[in-house]
Scaffold this active site. Sequence first.
Site, PDB file in Angstrom:
ATOM      1  N   ASN A  17       0.844  -1.207   0.000  1.00 49.63           N
ATOM      2  CA  ASN A  17       0.000   0.000   0.000  1.00 49.63           C
ATOM      3  C   ASN A  17       0.869   1.243   0.000  1.00 49.63           C
ATOM      4  O   ASN A  17       1.946   1.272   0.610  1.00 49.63           O
ATOM      5  CB  ASN A  17      -0.999  -0.010   1.165  1.00 49.63           C
ATOM      6  CG  ASN A  17      -0.380  -0.142   2.532  1.00 49.63           C
ATOM      7  OD1 ASN A  17       0.649  -0.787   2.692  1.00 49.63           O
ATOM      8  ND2 ASN A  17      -0.992   0.468   3.524  1.00 49.63           N
TER       9      ASN A  17
ATOM     10  N   GLU B 241       0.417   5.288   0.604  1.00 48.93           N
ATOM     11  CA  GLU B 241      -0.526   6.310   1.088  1.00 48.93           C
ATOM     12  C   GLU B 241      -0.133   7.712   0.617  1.00 48.93           C
ATOM     13  O   GLU B 241       0.947   7.930   0.051  1.00 48.93           O
ATOM     14  CB  GLU B 241      -0.610   6.224   2.613  1.00 48.93           C
ATOM     15  CG  GLU B 241      -1.170   4.879   3.051  1.00 48.93           C
ATOM     16  CD  GLU B 241      -1.411   4.773   4.550  1.00 48.93           C
ATOM     17  OE1 GLU B 241      -0.940   5.638   5.314  1.00 48.93           O
ATOM     18  OE2 GLU B 241      -2.079   3.798   4.938  1.00 48.93           O
TER      19      GLU B 241
ATOM     20  N   CYS C  53     -10.200  -4.946   0.894  1.00 51.32           N
ATOM     21  CA  CYS C  53     -11.316  -3.998   1.007  1.00 51.32           C
ATOM     22  C   CYS C  53     -12.254  -4.181  -0.191  1.00 51.32           C
ATOM     23  O   CYS C  53     -11.948  -4.897  -1.149  1.00 51.32           O
ATOM     24  CB  CYS C  53     -10.790  -2.565   1.072  1.00 51.32           C
ATOM     25  SG  CYS C  53     -10.282  -1.900  -0.528  1.00 51.32           S
TER      26      CYS C  53
ATOM     27  N   CYS D 188     -10.802  -3.300  -3.678  1.00 59.78           N
ATOM     28  CA  CYS D 188      -9.855  -4.316  -4.152  1.00 59.78           C
ATOM     29  C   CYS D 188     -10.585  -5.578  -4.584  1.00 59.78           C
ATOM     30  O   CYS D 188     -10.192  -6.231  -5.565  1.00 59.78           O
ATOM     31  CB  CYS D 188      -8.822  -4.623  -3.076  1.00 59.78           C
ATOM     32  SG  CYS D 188      -7.657  -3.272  -2.838  1.00 59.78           S
TER      33      CYS D 188
ATOM     34  N   GLU E 129      -3.198  -4.666  -2.740  1.00 64.47           N
ATOM     35  CA  GLU E 129      -3.753  -5.591  -3.737  1.00 64.47           C
ATOM     36  C   GLU E 129      -3.856  -4.925  -5.098  1.00 64.47           C
ATOM     37  O   GLU E 129      -3.541  -5.515  -6.135  1.00 64.47           O
ATOM     38  CB  GLU E 129      -5.153  -6.070  -3.306  1.00 64.47           C
ATOM     39  CG  GLU E 129      -5.167  -6.868  -2.019  1.00 64.47           C
ATOM     40  CD  GLU E 129      -5.335  -5.998  -0.776  1.00 64.47           C
ATOM     41  OE1 GLU E 129      -4.822  -4.860  -0.742  1.00 64.47           O
ATOM     42  OE2 GLU E 129      -5.994  -6.475   0.167  1.00 64.47           O
TER      43      GLU E 129
ATOM     44  N   CYS F  61      -4.262   0.600  -2.172  1.00 66.39           N
ATOM     45  CA  CYS F  61      -4.034  -0.620  -1.384  1.00 66.39           C
ATOM     46  C   CYS F  61      -2.980  -1.513  -2.052  1.00 66.39           C
ATOM     47  O   CYS F  61      -2.733  -1.430  -3.258  1.00 66.39           O
ATOM     48  CB  CYS F  61      -5.322  -1.423  -1.284  1.00 66.39           C
ATOM     49  SG  CYS F  61      -6.627  -0.652  -0.321  1.00 66.39           S
TER      50      CYS F  61
HETATM   51  N1  THU Z   1      -5.107  -1.549   2.935  1.00 65.17           N
HETATM   52  C1  THU Z   1      -4.559  -2.372   2.005  1.00 65.17           C
HETATM   53  O1  THU Z   1      -3.530  -2.067   1.380  1.00 65.17           O
HETATM   54  N2  THU Z   1      -5.185  -3.556   1.765  1.00 65.17           N
HETATM   55  C2  THU Z   1      -6.243  -4.034   2.473  1.00 65.17           C
HETATM   56  O2  THU Z   1      -6.685  -5.132   2.227  1.00 65.17           O
HETATM   57  C3  THU Z   1      -6.834  -3.208   3.524  1.00 65.17           C
HETATM   58  C4  THU Z   1      -6.309  -1.828   3.668  1.00 65.17           C
HETATM   59  C5  THU Z   1      -4.403  -0.296   3.217  1.00 65.17           C
HETATM   60  C6  THU Z   1      -5.082   0.969   2.795  1.00 65.17           C
HETATM   61  C7  THU Z   1      -4.463   1.961   3.743  1.00 65.17           C
HETATM   62  O3  THU Z   1      -3.205   2.375   3.226  1.00 65.17           O
HETATM   63  C8  THU Z   1      -4.213   1.171   5.008  1.00 65.17           C
HETATM   64  O4  THU Z   1      -4.203  -0.192   4.609  1.00 65.17           O
HETATM   65  C9  THU Z   1      -5.254   1.380   6.098  1.00 65.17           C
HETATM   66  O5  THU Z   1      -6.526   1.200   5.617  1.00 65.17           O
END
Ligand code: THU
Length: 160
Positions: free
Chosen positions: A61, A63, A111, A114, A74, A72
């Site tokens: 991920n 940000e 999520c 994804c 995925e 994310c």
């Molecule tokens: N996130 C992911 O990368 N994958 C997931 O399956 C759940 C959430 C990330 C998004 C964000 O950067 C952080 O986790 C918190 O939500």
Amino acid sequence: MENKNITTKIIVCSYEELTETEKKLVDTAKEASNRSYAPYSRFQVGAAALLSGGLIISGSNQENAAYPSGICAERTTLFYANSQYPDLAVESLAIAAQTGGSFIERPTAPCGACRQVILETEERYRHPIRIYLYGTDEIYIVESIRGLLPLCFGKNDLPE
Ligand code: THU
């Protein structure tokens, strides 16, 4: 009126029960989480995809101070796979997350956004994606995103 029940088969197993190939995929997702850029949530997620032919690619991920601009693990991974290797189907996907220096105990599930992208990838290559949700307590395996996204909206719902 009637009730309809939708059921999902989830295989629950330990890391030790995985095959060597599966362990490699999960290990790659865990390693990828170390390359996450998550200064805001401090929730570091890694994903790894096994492509047809055996290549494993990974992502994490990423940000952004403007929160919705992040992405994310995925989607980082699948968009990279689909853009670099558009002729290779994605066969399986592993997801792992750590926070505060420890991998989380419960299996990490993708999520909603994804899940939708995983569905698109399955439909694009007409190949179910076996998904490994890593947790230190246990690992969940689902045979296809359809198990995590029942009543999904996909390409066949749009007119030709
Ligand atoms: N996130 C992911 O990368 N994958 C997931 O399956 C759940 C959430 C990330 C998004 C964000 O950067 C952080 O986790 C918190 O939500």
